[in-house]
Scaffold this motif. Structure first.
Motif, mmCIF file in Angstrom:
data_model
loop_
_atom_site.group_PDB
_atom_site.id
_atom_site.type_symbol
_atom_site.label_atom_id
_atom_site.label_comp_id
_atom_site.label_asym_id
_atom_site.label_seq_id
_atom_site.Cartn_x
_atom_site.Cartn_y
_atom_site.Cartn_z
ATOM 1 N N HIS A 174 62.273 -65.120 12.727
ATOM 2 C CA HIS A 174 62.010 -65.176 14.165
ATOM 3 C C HIS A 174 60.770 -66.013 14.401
ATOM 4 O O HIS A 174 59.730 -65.768 13.799
ATOM 5 N N LYS A 175 60.902 -67.002 15.248
ATOM 6 C CA LYS A 175 59.774 -67.879 15.534
ATOM 7 C C LYS A 175 58.744 -67.171 16.403
ATOM 8 O O LYS A 175 59.084 -66.335 17.224
ATOM 9 N N ASP A 176 57.501 -67.553 16.191
ATOM 10 C CA ASP A 176 56.406 -67.049 17.009
ATOM 11 C C ASP A 176 56.333 -67.924 18.255
ATOM 12 O O ASP A 176 55.859 -69.054 18.205
ATOM 13 N N ASN A 177 56.821 -67.419 19.377
ATOM 14 C CA ASN A 177 56.852 -68.212 20.601
ATOM 15 C C ASN A 177 55.471 -68.651 21.041
ATOM 16 O O ASN A 177 55.310 -69.733 21.590
ATOM 17 N N GLN A 178 54.482 -67.815 20.819
ATOM 18 C CA GLN A 178 53.129 -68.179 21.219
ATOM 19 C C GLN A 178 52.677 -69.408 20.439
ATOM 20 O O GLN A 178 52.125 -70.338 21.008
ATOM 21 N N LEU A 179 52.941 -69.435 19.150
ATOM 22 C CA LEU A 179 52.574 -70.588 18.331
ATOM 23 C C LEU A 179 53.357 -71.820 18.758
ATOM 24 O O LEU A 179 52.797 -72.915 18.872
ATOM 25 N N THR A 180 54.625 -71.663 19.035
ATOM 26 C CA THR A 180 55.438 -72.788 19.499
ATOM 27 C C THR A 180 54.898 -73.341 20.811
ATOM 28 O O THR A 180 54.810 -74.558 20.994
ATOM 29 N N ASN A 181 54.519 -72.456 21.717
ATOM 30 C CA ASN A 181 53.963 -72.898 22.996
ATOM 31 C C ASN A 181 52.647 -73.646 22.806
ATOM 32 O O ASN A 181 52.385 -74.636 23.497
ATOM 33 N N ILE A 182 51.828 -73.194 21.880
ATOM 34 C CA ILE A 182 50.555 -73.870 21.611
ATOM 35 C C ILE A 182 50.811 -75.278 21.080
ATOM 36 O O ILE A 182 50.187 -76.246 21.520
ATOM 37 N N VAL A 183 51.735 -75.413 20.150
ATOM 38 C CA VAL A 183 52.052 -76.729 19.589
ATOM 39 C C VAL A 183 52.579 -77.652 20.691
ATOM 40 O O VAL A 183 52.186 -78.821 20.777
ATOM 41 N N THR A 184 53.439 -77.134 21.553
ATOM 42 C CA THR A 184 53.975 -77.937 22.650
ATOM 43 C C THR A 184 52.854 -78.406 23.569
ATOM 44 O O THR A 184 52.817 -79.570 23.968
ATOM 45 N N MET A 185 51.941 -77.509 23.898
ATOM 46 C CA MET A 185 50.817 -77.890 24.752
ATOM 47 C C MET A 185 49.961 -78.960 24.082
ATOM 48 O O MET A 185 49.538 -79.928 24.721
ATOM 49 N N LEU A 186 49.709 -78.810 22.788
ATOM 50 C CA LEU A 186 48.910 -79.796 22.061
ATOM 51 C C LEU A 186 49.584 -81.166 22.054
ATOM 52 O O LEU A 186 48.915 -82.194 22.147
ATOM 53 N N GLN A 187 50.893 -81.179 21.967
ATOM 54 C CA GLN A 187 51.614 -82.448 21.956
ATOM 55 C C GLN A 187 51.408 -83.226 23.252
ATOM 56 O O GLN A 187 51.465 -84.446 23.259
ATOM 57 N N ASN A 188 51.183 -82.520 24.327
ATOM 58 C CA ASN A 188 51.042 -83.167 25.625
ATOM 59 C C ASN A 188 49.614 -83.598 25.931
ATOM 60 O O ASN A 188 49.364 -84.179 26.982
ATOM 61 N N LEU A 189 48.678 -83.330 25.040
ATOM 62 C CA LEU A 189 47.286 -83.735 25.230
ATOM 63 C C LEU A 189 47.047 -85.127 24.657
ATOM 64 O O LEU A 189 47.748 -85.563 23.745
ATOM 65 N N SER A 190 46.017 -85.778 25.172
ATOM 66 C CA SER A 190 45.620 -87.067 24.602
ATOM 67 C C SER A 190 44.947 -86.822 23.248
ATOM 68 O O SER A 190 44.567 -85.689 22.923
ATOM 69 N N VAL A 191 44.772 -87.874 22.469
ATOM 70 C CA VAL A 191 44.114 -87.771 21.168
ATOM 71 C C VAL A 191 42.700 -87.209 21.347
ATOM 72 O O VAL A 191 42.269 -86.334 20.589
ATOM 73 N N GLU A 192 41.980 -87.686 22.347
ATOM 74 C CA GLU A 192 40.620 -87.202 22.599
ATOM 75 C C GLU A 192 40.616 -85.715 22.941
ATOM 76 O O GLU A 192 39.769 -84.957 22.464
#
Length: 146
Positions: free
Chosen positions: A89-107
């Motif tokens: 079972h995937k950790d949805n909280q971790l998945t959501n964090i990764v998704t949010m990070l993907q949408n941020l700029s490099v800085e």
């Protein structure tokens, strides 16, 4: 006596149902097959309620093309659904964090990484500070991951 193929189907059905339980799908047979068929259809798959029923009771298994989205819906991994090996079972909280990070700029990711390092250092005396290098950047595809 059940054949090896029948056992594979029954084991797949048991794992699929277990993952759907954890994902909060309705537990009644009709409600579950309806909800899963709708979810798969919404993702572009031509799936009948009867076809889903067969997956859920072990009469058949989905085609390989459907497995990534089925695993996503069930909040698990393809590996676990097919083989029973790996994370169930995937950790949805971790998945959501990764998704949010993907949408941020490099800085912005660098700032988040520095804050994370500072937090880790303050909570764990054995954690070493790491610098964010090229190999540690989060992918920037912008695609929602499952």
């Amino acid at each position: 006596m059940t054949t090896k193929l029948e056992n594979v189907r029954l084991e797949f059905a048991a794992r699929l149902n277990a993952a759907l339980d954890l994902a909060g799908f309705p537990s009644g047979e009709n409600g579950r097959q309806t909800a899963l068929a709708k979810a798969m259809t919404a993702l572009g798959h031509k799936v009948s309620q009867n076809g889903v029923r067969k997956w859920l009771i072990g009469e058949s298994t989905p085609s390989i093309e459907k497995l990534p989205d089925l695993a996503c819906i069930a909040q698990t991994t393809i590996d676990w659904l097919v083989t029973g090996v790996g994370i169930s079972h995937k950790d949805n909280q971790l998945t959501n964090i990764v998704t949010m990070l993907q949408n941020l700029s490099v800085e912005q990711r660098k700032v988040i990484f520095e804050v994370g390092n500072a937090f880790a250092l303050s909570t764990s005396p054995t954690t070493e500070k790491r610098e964010m290098g090229e190999g540690q950047q989060v992918a920037t595809s912008g695609k929602q991951i499952c």
